[in-house]
Design a protein around this motif. Structure first.
Motif, short mmCIF file in Angstrom:
data_model
loop_
_atom_site.label_atom_id
_atom_site.label_comp_id
_atom_site.label_asym_id
_atom_site.label_seq_id
_atom_site.Cartn_x
_atom_site.Cartn_y
_atom_site.Cartn_z
N UNK A 31 0.86 -1.19 0.00
CA UNK A 31 0.00 0.00 0.00
C UNK A 31 0.89 1.24 0.00
N UNK A 32 0.69 2.09 -0.99
CA UNK A 32 1.49 3.31 -1.15
C UNK A 32 0.60 4.53 -0.96
N UNK A 33 1.02 5.45 -0.09
CA UNK A 33 0.37 6.74 0.02
C UNK A 33 1.02 7.67 -1.00
N UNK A 34 0.24 8.10 -1.98
CA UNK A 34 0.79 8.86 -3.11
C UNK A 34 1.07 10.30 -2.71
N UNK A 35 2.27 10.75 -3.03
CA UNK A 35 2.64 12.14 -2.77
C UNK A 35 2.76 12.95 -4.06
N UNK A 36 3.17 12.29 -5.15
CA UNK A 36 3.38 12.98 -6.43
C UNK A 36 2.97 12.08 -7.58
N UNK A 37 2.53 12.71 -8.65
CA UNK A 37 2.24 11.99 -9.88
C UNK A 37 2.58 12.84 -11.08
N UNK A 38 3.29 12.25 -12.01
CA UNK A 38 3.50 12.93 -13.28
C UNK A 38 2.23 12.89 -14.11
N UNK A 39 2.10 13.87 -15.00
CA UNK A 39 1.01 13.88 -15.99
C UNK A 39 1.66 13.63 -17.34
N UNK A 40 1.31 12.51 -17.95
CA UNK A 40 1.96 12.07 -19.19
C UNK A 40 1.00 12.25 -20.35
N UNK A 41 1.55 12.38 -21.55
CA UNK A 41 0.72 12.50 -22.74
C UNK A 41 -0.22 11.32 -22.91
N UNK A 42 0.19 10.14 -22.44
CA UNK A 42 -0.67 8.96 -22.54
C UNK A 42 -1.95 9.13 -21.73
N UNK A 43 -1.90 9.90 -20.64
CA UNK A 43 -3.10 10.14 -19.85
C UNK A 43 -4.19 10.80 -20.69
N UNK A 44 -3.77 11.61 -21.66
CA UNK A 44 -4.73 12.27 -22.54
C UNK A 44 -5.56 11.26 -23.33
N UNK A 45 -4.95 10.13 -23.67
CA UNK A 45 -5.66 9.13 -24.46
C UNK A 45 -6.82 8.49 -23.70
N UNK A 46 -6.75 8.58 -22.36
CA UNK A 46 -7.76 7.93 -21.54
C UNK A 46 -8.64 8.91 -20.78
N UNK A 47 -8.59 10.16 -21.14
CA UNK A 47 -9.32 11.16 -20.35
C UNK A 47 -10.83 11.00 -20.42
N UNK A 48 -11.32 10.23 -21.41
CA UNK A 48 -12.76 9.98 -21.49
C UNK A 48 -13.11 8.54 -21.13
N UNK A 49 -12.14 7.78 -20.66
CA UNK A 49 -12.39 6.38 -20.28
C UNK A 49 -12.78 6.29 -18.82
N UNK A 50 -13.59 5.30 -18.50
CA UNK A 50 -14.03 5.09 -17.12
C UNK A 50 -12.94 4.32 -16.37
N UNK A 51 -11.85 5.01 -16.04
CA UNK A 51 -10.72 4.40 -15.35
C UNK A 51 -9.96 5.48 -14.60
N UNK A 52 -9.24 5.06 -13.57
CA UNK A 52 -8.41 6.00 -12.81
C UNK A 52 -7.19 6.34 -13.65
N UNK A 53 -6.86 7.61 -13.70
CA UNK A 53 -5.76 8.09 -14.54
C UNK A 53 -4.44 8.10 -13.77
N UNK A 54 -3.36 8.18 -14.52
CA UNK A 54 -2.03 8.36 -13.94
C UNK A 54 -1.22 7.09 -13.82
N UNK A 55 0.05 7.17 -14.23
CA UNK A 55 0.94 6.00 -14.16
C UNK A 55 2.39 6.40 -13.86
N UNK A 56 2.60 7.63 -13.41
CA UNK A 56 3.93 8.07 -12.99
C UNK A 56 3.85 8.42 -11.51
N UNK A 57 3.73 7.39 -10.67
CA UNK A 57 3.45 7.61 -9.26
C UNK A 57 4.67 7.55 -8.36
#
Length: 331
Positions: A31-57
């Motif tokens: 279990x990780x308590x998130x302090x920072x997340x990058x915003x990547x161009x790939x996140x844009x591809x999923x901005x309308x998908x029913x899923x949690x965003x972000x993969x640079x944690x």
């Protein structure tokens, strides 16, 4: 007792704040308590998908399962695009786990959690200790963007004696300049106008070419070319600039077909090389290199809130971020 955390999801109507519940970590889970997340161009591809965003944690270990041996509560860790692999297939056994056919990766699995949130639970094997000396706001964009660049260096034998072209000075391009310059390569930067010349040279570029209006580059030929723009370029002048048997890495994520003039490619043996995100071994070496050589991405900070996610993604969409957007949680 279950673990509850806040997440920020894509949807047809924009970013949505939601809550999710997960069982406490068991086995090899962390279990990780998130302090920072990058915003990547790939996140844009999923901005309308029913899923949690972000993969640079990046965050702090809060709890561990009973089988976890290499991490402890309080460790600062990060994760990237791939979250789990089978560990048994040919690619995994060769150390190329980023190409595991059954890998779990962002946008393909684990839709209930991501780095745009307050917490996440991951397999310990896919969490990476952040070395001392690497600030979390710098570590976040390294988890995908930095690792993608370092994968090229490690896997395709880019050396300090190499002459490497970088097309575009954005979130990925500026990381390419920094890493390549730190390792001693001769870095030639291509950008449409003169506006980023000073910054490219400050980041470590040896040469700068403003490409607007040019159909030929009057420069010594390149061993490698890394294309990081958000659109595919006019290939002919770049092909002319390559050494025989040179390698081009088209890292641009585009749904357009890749069209290359074969008469410029084939007779000179030029390689066109696809590349996925880094394997775990490369990811670890990337972080060690970043700590040793003080690799510091240029970042803009936004709060890890619904409003912060919306603002960071909008600035990315508008091409205004210099050069990586990073979300920061409140203490």
């Amino acid at each position: 007792m279950s673990v509850e955390f806040t997440v920020y999801k894509g949807s047809a109507n924009g970013i949505v704040e939601a809550n999710t519940t997960h069982a406490p970590p068991t086995g090899n889970q962390v279990l990780v308590k998130i302090s920072h997340s990058g915003v990547c161009g790939t996140d844009e591809h999923y901005k309308q998908a029913d899923m949690v965003l972000g993969h640079e944690g990046v965050g702090t270990v809060e709890q561990i399962g009973e089988a976890v041996t290499d991490l402890k509560v309080g460790d600062v860790v990060g994760w990237g695009y791939v979250n789990k692999t089978c560990g048994k297939c040919e690619q995994c056994l060769l150390g190329r786990d980023n190409y595991c056919p059954t890998r779990e990766y962002y946008g393909g699995a684990n839709f209930h959690q991501g780095s745009f949130g307050s917490r996440a639970i991951w397999d310990a094997e896919f969490l990476f200790k952040i070395p001392e000396g690497v600030k979390p706001e710098h570590a976040a964009p390294l988890m995908c963007g930095g690792a993608t660049i370092f994968e090229l260096v490690e896997t395709y034998n880019i050396r300090p004696t190499s002459r490497v072209g970088v097309v575009g000075i954005g979130g990925l391009g500026h990381l390419a300049i920094i890493f390549l310059a730190k390792m001693g390569a001769n870095v030639v930067v291509f950008s449409s106008t003169e506006s980023k010349r000073e910054e490219a040279l400050r980041l470590g570029a040896s040469e700068f070419i403003a490409t607007q209006g040019l159909d030929k580059f009057d420069i010594p030929q390149l061993d490698f070319l890394i294309v990081t723009t958000s659109f595919l370029p006019n290939w002919q002048p770049y092909l002319d600039a390559m050494k025989p048997r040179g390698t081009i890495f088209p890292l641009t994520i585009s749904f357009d077909n890749l069209s290359i003039p074969t008469l410029a490619l084939v007779p000179r043996g030029i390689n066109l090389q696809g590349s996925a995100v880094a394997s775990r071994s490369v990811q670890k070496r990337m972080l060690e290199f970043a700590a040793r050589h003080k690799v510091e991405p240029i970042v803009e900070l936004f709060p890890l809130t619904k409003g912060g996610v919306e603002e960071g993604m909008q600035r990315l969409r508008d091409g205004k971020v210099r050069y990586r957007a990073v979300l920061v949680a409140k203490d």
